[in-house]
Design a protein around this motif. Structure first.
Motif, PDB file in Angstrom:
ATOM      1  N   ALA A 162      40.292  21.519  67.769  1.00 54.69           N
ATOM      2  CA  ALA A 162      40.596  22.421  68.878  1.00 54.69           C
ATOM      3  C   ALA A 162      42.093  22.467  69.160  1.00 54.69           C
ATOM      4  O   ALA A 162      42.653  23.542  69.425  1.00 54.69           O
ATOM      5  N   LEU A 163      42.754  21.319  69.119  1.00 53.33           N
ATOM      6  CA  LEU A 163      44.193  21.312  69.378  1.00 53.33           C
ATOM      7  C   LEU A 163      44.946  21.950  68.211  1.00 53.33           C
ATOM      8  O   LEU A 163      45.946  22.650  68.427  1.00 53.33           O
ATOM      9  N   ARG A 164      44.475  21.749  66.996  1.00 51.39           N
ATOM     10  CA  ARG A 164      45.095  22.433  65.862  1.00 51.39           C
ATOM     11  C   ARG A 164      44.980  23.950  66.019  1.00 51.39           C
ATOM     12  O   ARG A 164      45.931  24.687  65.740  1.00 51.39           O
ATOM     13  N   GLU A 165      43.826  24.410  66.488  1.00 51.18           N
ATOM     14  CA  GLU A 165      43.627  25.845  66.703  1.00 51.18           C
ATOM     15  C   GLU A 165      44.618  26.379  67.739  1.00 51.18           C
ATOM     16  O   GLU A 165      45.227  27.442  67.541  1.00 51.18           O
ATOM     17  N   TRP A 166      44.763  25.665  68.849  1.00 50.88           N
ATOM     18  CA  TRP A 166      45.710  26.091  69.892  1.00 50.88           C
ATOM     19  C   TRP A 166      47.133  26.156  69.337  1.00 50.88           C
ATOM     20  O   TRP A 166      47.844  27.147  69.554  1.00 50.88           O
ATOM     21  N   ARG A 167      47.552  25.134  68.606  1.00 50.21           N
ATOM     22  CA  ARG A 167      48.930  25.069  68.125  1.00 50.21           C
ATOM     23  C   ARG A 167      49.198  26.131  67.062  1.00 50.21           C
ATOM     24  O   ARG A 167      50.297  26.678  66.979  1.00 50.21           O
ATOM     25  N   GLU A 168      48.205  26.419  66.242  1.00 49.07           N
ATOM     26  CA  GLU A 168      48.370  27.489  65.253  1.00 49.07           C
ATOM     27  C   GLU A 168      48.529  28.838  65.951  1.00 49.07           C
ATOM     28  O   GLU A 168      49.348  29.666  65.534  1.00 49.07           O
ATOM     29  N   ALA A 169      47.747  29.052  66.999  1.00 51.60           N
ATOM     30  CA  ALA A 169      47.877  30.298  67.764  1.00 51.60           C
ATOM     31  C   ALA A 169      49.233  30.359  68.462  1.00 51.60           C
ATOM     32  O   ALA A 169      49.868  31.423  68.535  1.00 51.60           O
ATOM     33  N   ALA A 170      49.705  29.224  68.981  1.00 53.77           N
ATOM     34  CA  ALA A 170      51.023  29.174  69.632  1.00 53.77           C
ATOM     35  C   ALA A 170      52.126  29.519  68.637  1.00 53.77           C
ATOM     36  O   ALA A 170      53.069  30.257  68.962  1.00 53.77           O
ATOM     37  N   ALA A 171      52.002  28.996  67.414  1.00 50.65           N
ATOM     38  CA  ALA A 171      53.022  29.264  66.398  1.00 50.65           C
ATOM     39  C   ALA A 171      53.058  30.733  66.005  1.00 50.65           C
ATOM     40  O   ALA A 171      54.107  31.252  65.595  1.00 50.65           O
ATOM     41  N   ALA A 172      51.913  31.412  66.141  1.00 50.04           N
ATOM     42  CA  ALA A 172      51.831  32.823  65.749  1.00 50.04           C
ATOM     43  C   ALA A 172      52.279  33.770  66.855  1.00 50.04           C
ATOM     44  O   ALA A 172      52.480  34.960  66.597  1.00 50.04           O
ATOM     45  N   GLU A 173      52.433  33.261  68.080  1.00 52.40           N
ATOM     46  CA  GLU A 173      52.875  34.126  69.169  1.00 52.40           C
ATOM     47  C   GLU A 173      54.305  34.595  68.939  1.00 52.40           C
ATOM     48  O   GLU A 173      55.130  33.848  68.396  1.00 52.40           O
ATOM     49  N   THR A 174      54.595  35.789  69.375  1.00 55.57           N
ATOM     50  CA  THR A 174      55.941  36.343  69.188  1.00 55.57           C
ATOM     51  C   THR A 174      56.739  36.402  70.484  1.00 55.57           C
ATOM     52  O   THR A 174      57.948  36.643  70.457  1.00 55.57           O
ATOM     53  N   GLU A 175      56.085  36.186  71.626  1.00 55.97           N
ATOM     54  CA  GLU A 175      56.782  36.270  72.912  1.00 55.97           C
ATOM     55  C   GLU A 175      57.710  35.065  73.101  1.00 55.97           C
ATOM     56  O   GLU A 175      57.479  33.996  72.540  1.00 55.97           O
ATOM     57  N   SER A 176      58.711  35.270  73.936  1.00 59.64           N
ATOM     58  CA  SER A 176      59.663  34.201  74.223  1.00 59.64           C
ATOM     59  C   SER A 176      59.875  34.081  75.723  1.00 59.64           C
ATOM     60  O   SER A 176      59.965  35.090  76.427  1.00 59.64           O
ATOM     61  N   VAL A 177      59.928  32.825  76.200  1.00 53.23           N
ATOM     62  CA  VAL A 177      60.365  32.532  77.563  1.00 53.23           C
ATOM     63  C   VAL A 177      61.767  31.965  77.432  1.00 53.23           C
ATOM     64  O   VAL A 177      61.946  30.809  77.013  1.00 53.23           O
ATOM     65  N   ALA A 178      62.741  32.769  77.761  1.00 56.93           N
ATOM     66  CA  ALA A 178      64.129  32.439  77.443  1.00 56.93           C
ATOM     67  C   ALA A 178      64.578  31.110  78.050  1.00 56.93           C
ATOM     68  O   ALA A 178      65.269  30.326  77.400  1.00 56.93           O
ATOM     69  N   ALA A 179      64.214  30.857  79.300  1.00 56.12           N
ATOM     70  CA  ALA A 179      64.683  29.643  79.976  1.00 56.12           C
ATOM     71  C   ALA A 179      64.158  28.395  79.272  1.00 56.12           C
ATOM     72  O   ALA A 179      64.863  27.381  79.179  1.00 56.12           O
ATOM     73  N   THR A 180      62.931  28.443  78.782  1.00 51.56           N
ATOM     74  CA  THR A 180      62.373  27.294  78.072  1.00 51.56           C
ATOM     75  C   THR A 180      62.985  27.147  76.691  1.00 51.56           C
ATOM     76  O   THR A 180      63.337  26.043  76.274  1.00 51.56           O
ATOM     77  N   ASP A 181      63.121  28.256  75.969  1.00 51.84           N
ATOM     78  CA  ASP A 181      63.707  28.184  74.644  1.00 51.84           C
ATOM     79  C   ASP A 181      65.162  27.714  74.689  1.00 51.84           C
ATOM     80  O   ASP A 181      65.689  27.194  73.695  1.00 51.84           O
ATOM     81  N   ALA A 182      65.809  27.899  75.829  1.00 46.44           N
ATOM     82  CA  ALA A 182      67.216  27.510  75.963  1.00 46.44           C
ATOM     83  C   ALA A 182      67.399  26.011  76.162  1.00 46.44           C
ATOM     84  O   ALA A 182      68.537  25.505  76.132  1.00 46.44           O
ATOM     85  N   VAL A 183      66.314  25.259  76.375  1.00 47.68           N
ATOM     86  CA  VAL A 183      66.420  23.808  76.571  1.00 47.68           C
ATOM     87  C   VAL A 183      66.636  23.155  75.213  1.00 47.68           C
ATOM     88  O   VAL A 183      65.699  22.732  74.537  1.00 47.68           O
TER      89      VAL A 183
END
Length: 222
Positions: A197-218
């Protein structure tokens, strides 16, 4: 009969959404998923139809509406899991509940300075002493629970349960930010990451294209 609906945020960023999602998926509870994109103009309009707090996650099960991660896990435990979300032993169950509640209400420095970002890889970014104290406390807690349940299974209280769902995003943070962990924490993290289940979530997260700039900037300064 319609399936329950779990409203979540982006899988890459929403640690609170991961917790009930992981519990439901691990135990094979069928549900429909509604994903709202964090930090977008449409999020506020979308989330007000699902959550009185304006936050995700939220669960709709017929006429029942639950809008908090831990409360959703508790509801799922009663509704679908027949109590399997917590240890059967009363003392172990009390410890698991205390640990889950500590995660739910605490570790503010850790959560602020190491925000959830499943796609992140370690760099030279470092956090302050307050966040390190949280990191040390998490590892102390993991060690306490694992030592108390040695031989019972690979998770904090033996088998996977609500307390592990609460700490799964912390394991992702530790990996993504390159936190140095002890052998007990490393083994526990590996057990979490091996969950289908966690592998499924992380694979889906890796495939997302959206960005939250403030988090990515850390990240470490260039």
């Amino acid at each position: 009969m319609s399936l329950p609906v779990l409203v979540i945020g982006n899988k890459n960023y929403s640690s609170w959404s991961l917790r009930p999602w992981l519990l439901l998926r691990h135990f094979g509870v069928a549900f429909d998923e509604v994903r709202l994109l964090l930090d977008t103009p449409g999020f506020a309009d979308g989330v007000r139809h699902h959550s009185p707090t304006g936050k995700v996650p939220a669960l709709h099960d017929g006429g029942v509406h639950v809008w908090d991660s831990l409360a959703i896990c508790e509801y799922a435990n009663e509704r679908w899991l027949d109590g399997k979300g917590w240890p059967q032993d009363r003392e172990s169950r009390a410890l698991a509940r205390a640990a889950a509640a500590e995660m739910h209400s605490g570790f503010v420095a850790l959560r602020t300075q190491l925000p959830m970002n499943s796609r992140r890889t370690p760099d030279a970014y470092r956090w302050d002493a307050a966040a390190q104290r949280d990191i040390d406390r998490v590892q102390d807690l993991w060690r306490q629970l694992r030592e108390a349940h040695a031989g019972d299974g690979d998770f904090l209280c033996g088998g996977f349960g609500i307390v592990d769902a609460m700490y799964a995003p912390v394991a992702i943070r530790f990996e993504g930010y390159g936190v140095e962990v002890d052998a007990t924490a490393r083994a526990y993290m590996q057990a979490l990451f091996a969950l289908p289940a966690l592998r499924e979530w992380r694979e889906a997260a890796a495939a997302e294209t959206e960005s939250v700039a403030a988090t990515d900037a850390v990240r470490a300064p260039l």
